[in-house]
Design a protein around this motif. Structure first.
Motif, PDB file in Angstrom:
ATOM      1  N   ASP A  88       0.742  -1.109   0.051  1.00  0.00           N
ATOM      2  CA  ASP A  88       0.059  -0.125  -0.078  1.00  0.00           C
ATOM      3  C   ASP A  88       1.084   1.380  -0.004  1.00  0.00           C
ATOM      4  O   ASP A  88       0.321   2.390  -0.831  1.00  0.00           O
ATOM      5  CB  ASP A  88      -0.966   0.048   1.088  1.00  0.00           C
ATOM      6  N   ALA A  89       2.081   1.036   0.730  1.00  0.00           N
ATOM      7  CA  ALA A  89       2.850   2.454   0.880  1.00  0.00           C
ATOM      8  C   ALA A  89       3.418   2.643  -0.577  1.00  0.00           C
ATOM      9  O   ALA A  89       3.581   3.932  -1.125  1.00  0.00           O
ATOM     10  CB  ALA A  89       3.949   2.240   1.922  1.00  0.00           C
ATOM     11  N   PHE A  90       3.901   1.760  -1.057  1.00  0.00           N
ATOM     12  CA  PHE A  90       4.533   2.049  -2.225  1.00  0.00           C
ATOM     13  C   PHE A  90       3.514   2.354  -3.404  1.00  0.00           C
ATOM     14  O   PHE A  90       4.163   2.556  -4.717  1.00  0.00           O
ATOM     15  CB  PHE A  90       5.652   0.786  -2.794  1.00  0.00           C
ATOM     16  N   ALA A  91       2.344   1.973  -3.263  1.00  0.00           N
ATOM     17  CA  ALA A  91       1.510   2.414  -4.294  1.00  0.00           C
ATOM     18  C   ALA A  91       0.895   3.608  -4.285  1.00  0.00           C
ATOM     19  O   ALA A  91       0.164   4.284  -4.827  1.00  0.00           O
ATOM     20  CB  ALA A  91       0.284   1.514  -4.315  1.00  0.00           C
ATOM     21  N   ASP A  92       1.503   4.388  -2.866  1.00  0.00           N
ATOM     22  CA  ASP A  92       0.931   5.876  -2.814  1.00  0.00           C
ATOM     23  C   ASP A  92       1.919   6.871  -3.163  1.00  0.00           C
ATOM     24  O   ASP A  92       3.127   7.009  -2.729  1.00  0.00           O
ATOM     25  CB  ASP A  92       0.889   5.938  -1.181  1.00  0.00           C
ATOM     26  N   ARG A  93       1.485   7.849  -4.008  1.00  0.00           N
ATOM     27  CA  ARG A  93       2.382   8.813  -4.637  1.00  0.00           C
ATOM     28  C   ARG A  93       2.925   9.593  -3.806  1.00  0.00           C
ATOM     29  O   ARG A  93       4.391  10.044  -3.813  1.00  0.00           O
ATOM     30  CB  ARG A  93       1.507   9.758  -5.521  1.00  0.00           C
ATOM     31  N   ASN A  94       2.104   9.979  -2.497  1.00  0.00           N
ATOM     32  CA  ASN A  94       2.739  10.842  -1.408  1.00  0.00           C
ATOM     33  C   ASN A  94       4.090  10.237  -0.725  1.00  0.00           C
ATOM     34  O   ASN A  94       4.841  10.924  -0.479  1.00  0.00           O
ATOM     35  CB  ASN A  94       1.526  10.918  -0.433  1.00  0.00           C
ATOM     36  N   TYR A  95       3.955   8.952  -0.689  1.00  0.00           N
ATOM     37  CA  TYR A  95       5.109   8.283   0.145  1.00  0.00           C
ATOM     38  C   TYR A  95       6.206   8.278  -1.049  1.00  0.00           C
ATOM     39  O   TYR A  95       7.528   8.425  -0.687  1.00  0.00           O
ATOM     40  CB  TYR A  95       4.691   6.665   0.203  1.00  0.00           C
ATOM     41  N   LEU A  96       6.032   8.263  -2.375  1.00  0.00           N
ATOM     42  CA  LEU A  96       7.133   8.231  -3.186  1.00  0.00           C
ATOM     43  C   LEU A  96       7.909   9.463  -3.402  1.00  0.00           C
ATOM     44  O   LEU A  96       8.971   9.835  -3.515  1.00  0.00           O
ATOM     45  CB  LEU A  96       6.636   7.630  -4.577  1.00  0.00           C
ATOM     46  N   LEU A  97       7.126  10.460  -3.271  1.00  0.00           N
ATOM     47  CA  LEU A  97       7.539  11.962  -3.189  1.00  0.00           C
ATOM     48  C   LEU A  97       8.373  12.127  -2.095  1.00  0.00           C
ATOM     49  O   LEU A  97       9.354  12.893  -1.901  1.00  0.00           O
ATOM     50  CB  LEU A  97       6.135  12.947  -3.220  1.00  0.00           C
ATOM     51  N   LEU A  98       7.971  11.412  -0.907  1.00  0.00           N
ATOM     52  CA  LEU A  98       8.760  11.696   0.376  1.00  0.00           C
ATOM     53  C   LEU A  98       9.968  10.964   0.141  1.00  0.00           C
ATOM     54  O   LEU A  98      11.130  11.622   0.722  1.00  0.00           O
ATOM     55  CB  LEU A  98       7.773  11.136   1.486  1.00  0.00           C
ATOM     56  N   HIS A  99       9.987   9.821  -0.494  1.00  0.00           N
ATOM     57  CA  HIS A  99      11.172   9.285  -0.705  1.00  0.00           C
ATOM     58  C   HIS A  99      12.231  10.001  -1.379  1.00  0.00           C
ATOM     59  O   HIS A  99      13.481  10.142  -1.261  1.00  0.00           O
ATOM     60  CB  HIS A  99      11.000   7.988  -1.352  1.00  0.00           C
ATOM     61  N   ALA A 100      11.675  10.585  -2.553  1.00  0.00           N
ATOM     62  CA  ALA A 100      12.763  11.483  -3.360  1.00  0.00           C
ATOM     63  C   ALA A 100      13.122  12.456  -2.854  1.00  0.00           C
ATOM     64  O   ALA A 100      14.417  12.876  -2.898  1.00  0.00           O
ATOM     65  CB  ALA A 100      11.796  11.791  -4.624  1.00  0.00           C
ATOM     66  N   GLY A 101      12.439  13.279  -1.932  1.00  0.00           N
ATOM     67  CA  GLY A 101      13.159  14.394  -0.931  1.00  0.00           C
ATOM     68  C   GLY A 101      14.037  13.854  -0.231  1.00  0.00           C
ATOM     69  O   GLY A 101      15.141  14.510   0.239  1.00  0.00           O
ATOM     70  N   PHE A 102      13.797  12.828   0.412  1.00  0.00           N
ATOM     71  CA  PHE A 102      14.866  12.270   1.364  1.00  0.00           C
ATOM     72  C   PHE A 102      16.103  11.889   0.989  1.00  0.00           C
ATOM     73  O   PHE A 102      17.236  11.665   1.417  1.00  0.00           O
ATOM     74  CB  PHE A 102      13.944  11.194   2.348  1.00  0.00           C
ATOM     75  N   PHE A 103      15.881  11.507  -0.442  1.00  0.00           N
ATOM     76  CA  PHE A 103      17.125  10.937  -1.018  1.00  0.00           C
ATOM     77  C   PHE A 103      18.066  12.158  -1.405  1.00  0.00           C
ATOM     78  O   PHE A 103      19.211  11.909  -0.859  1.00  0.00           O
ATOM     79  CB  PHE A 103      16.784  10.489  -2.555  1.00  0.00           C
ATOM     80  N   THR A 104      17.677  13.428  -1.295  1.00  0.00           N
ATOM     81  CA  THR A 104      18.562  14.385  -1.504  1.00  0.00           C
ATOM     82  C   THR A 104      18.888  14.679  -0.253  1.00  0.00           C
ATOM     83  O   THR A 104      20.319  15.154  -0.085  1.00  0.00           O
ATOM     84  CB  THR A 104      17.598  15.658  -2.218  1.00  0.00           C
TER      85      THR A 104
END
Length: 405
Positions: A212-228
């Protein structure tokens, strides 16, 4: 600010978790001080040593969801004890590994797995399960501040130990220092699964929660920011001492800069932990990432004097790891706290993939170009993108009742 932690039990759990993170993060965030001494002693080259520390960045992140999953299933006690012992063992064995593969094994694997097992995902997850929702933001801020205090404490101590005992003696001393976390584990681990299980998914367990988490666009955006976030933290913590050396300044400027980053982040973590209960986390994250881009532009425009490094360290330190409370808070809001250790651990994995690239590419840059210019500009671009990526995250506005709390 600490009203939600006023009960003795809540404060004791939070401070114990902060103490453990103080040790594990203090050791981990001070590794950059060893790059030049190890290079001088072994002749391995900065790129080789940086690669070992880059592996450590990635392994620390990869450990987070695994350690979180084990803690979610069997409790945090065994995870924290094993992690502390591995961190001490990796530090103790490093002086006996004078090769690139040896450093990858001790610093890149043993120490990194140990530090990861005793880090954010397990500690914040364990505390969240034992604390009411109103206390979680402040608790995560205090726990995060513990890690920052560890950096403030460890950096100047280890720099002095390197100067007096040599890097090997300092590494063995650090191995002993990490064992100080062991007495605090019982307080964090006791009765972790007794509360807040109402937040668990109705069916499907951990596998369903991850899907469910990885199907959620919000969770993926959070990942992208935290990558930086991981990219520039790893770049700076690994290569700031070398940057200081390139400017012809003494090593003490580097150690005090790292210490000031930790000291400033104590204040930043506490303030941000409080703000998480007042404002939307996505806005807090966007502002912090944007401020980093502005600060790095200022640094590039200034002369390389000690006071510039100190001001830069304080400014950057205020947001250094203060991204953790709003990021963990967003994960908790989106998916509950039952599997917070695992789901927040996955965001930390993204953070450390960025960390691997920041540490490794910094080593390649200094080896090939003799400076970090293109790394600074890459970092500025990534921070700007991260600020923008947090804005579309769908987070409910704060309610008046929550603000009053």
């Amino acid at each position: 600010m600490f009203k939600s932690l006023k009960s003795p039990g809540a404060m004791a759990i939070t401070l114990a978790a902060a103490g453990i993170l103080m040790v594990t993060m203090g050791a981990r965030q001070s590794m950059g001080l060893f790059v030049s001494p190890i290079n001088t002693s072994s002749g391995l080259g900065i790129a080789t040593i940086s690669f070992a520390l880059a592996v450590a960045q990635f392994v620390w992140g990869a450990t987070q969801p695994l350690a979180g999953a084990v803690a979610d299933r069997w409790g945090p006690g065994p995870v924290l004890v094993g992690g502390t012992l591995l961190l001490a063992l990796g530090s103790a064995l490093t002086p006996f590994m004078p090769t690139g593969p040896g450093l990858v094994f001790t610093l890149g694997l043993l120490s990194a797995v140990g530090a990861g097992a005793g880090s954010f995902s397990v500690l914040i997850g364990a505390a969240a399960q034992r604390l009411p929702a109103a206390a979680r933001g402040s608790a995560s801020g205090v726990i995060n501040a513990g890690g920052s205090f560890g950096q403030f404490l460890f950096a100047p101590i280890l720099q002095k130990l390197i100067q007096t005992l040599g890097w090997m003696g300092a590494m063995w001393s650090m191995a002993l220092m990490t064992l100080a976390a062991l007495p605090l584990i019982g307080r964090v681990a006791k009765g972790t699964h007794a509360a807040h299980l109402a937040d668990a998914p109705a069916d499907g367990g951990l596998r369903r929660a991850l899907r469910d988490a990885f199907a959620d666009r919000n969770y993926l955006l959070l990942h992208a920011g935290f990558f930086t976030c991981g990219f520039h933290i790893a770049f700076l913590v690994t290569h700031l001492p070398t940057e200081v050396n390139l400017c012809g300044l003494p090593p003490s400027v580097a150690s005090w800069s790292l210490a000031l980053i930790g000291l400033a982040n104590i204040a930043g973590s506490l303030v941000v932990g409080h703000l998480v209960g007042q404002y939307r986390s996505k806005m807090i994250l966007a502002i912090m990432y944007g401020s980093r881009a502005v600060l790095m532009l200022w640094y590039l425009a200034m002369p390389r004097d000690p006071w510039v490094f100190y001001v830069f360290a304080v400014g950057l330190g205020f947001t250094w790891l203060a991204t953790v409370p709003p990021t963990a808070g967003l994960v908790g809001k989106l998916f509950g706290v039952r599997y917070l250790g695992t789901l927040f651990g996955m965001t930390l994995l993204s953070h450390q993939i960025g960390g691997f690239l920041g540490a490794w590419l910094g080593g390649l840059a200094i080896t090939r170009f003799g400076n970090y210019t293109w790394m600074w500009w890459t970092d500025i671009a990534l921070a700007s993108v991260a600020a923008l990526l947090n804005l579309p995250i769908r987070e409910a506005r704060m309610q008046p009742a929550a603000q009053a709390a």
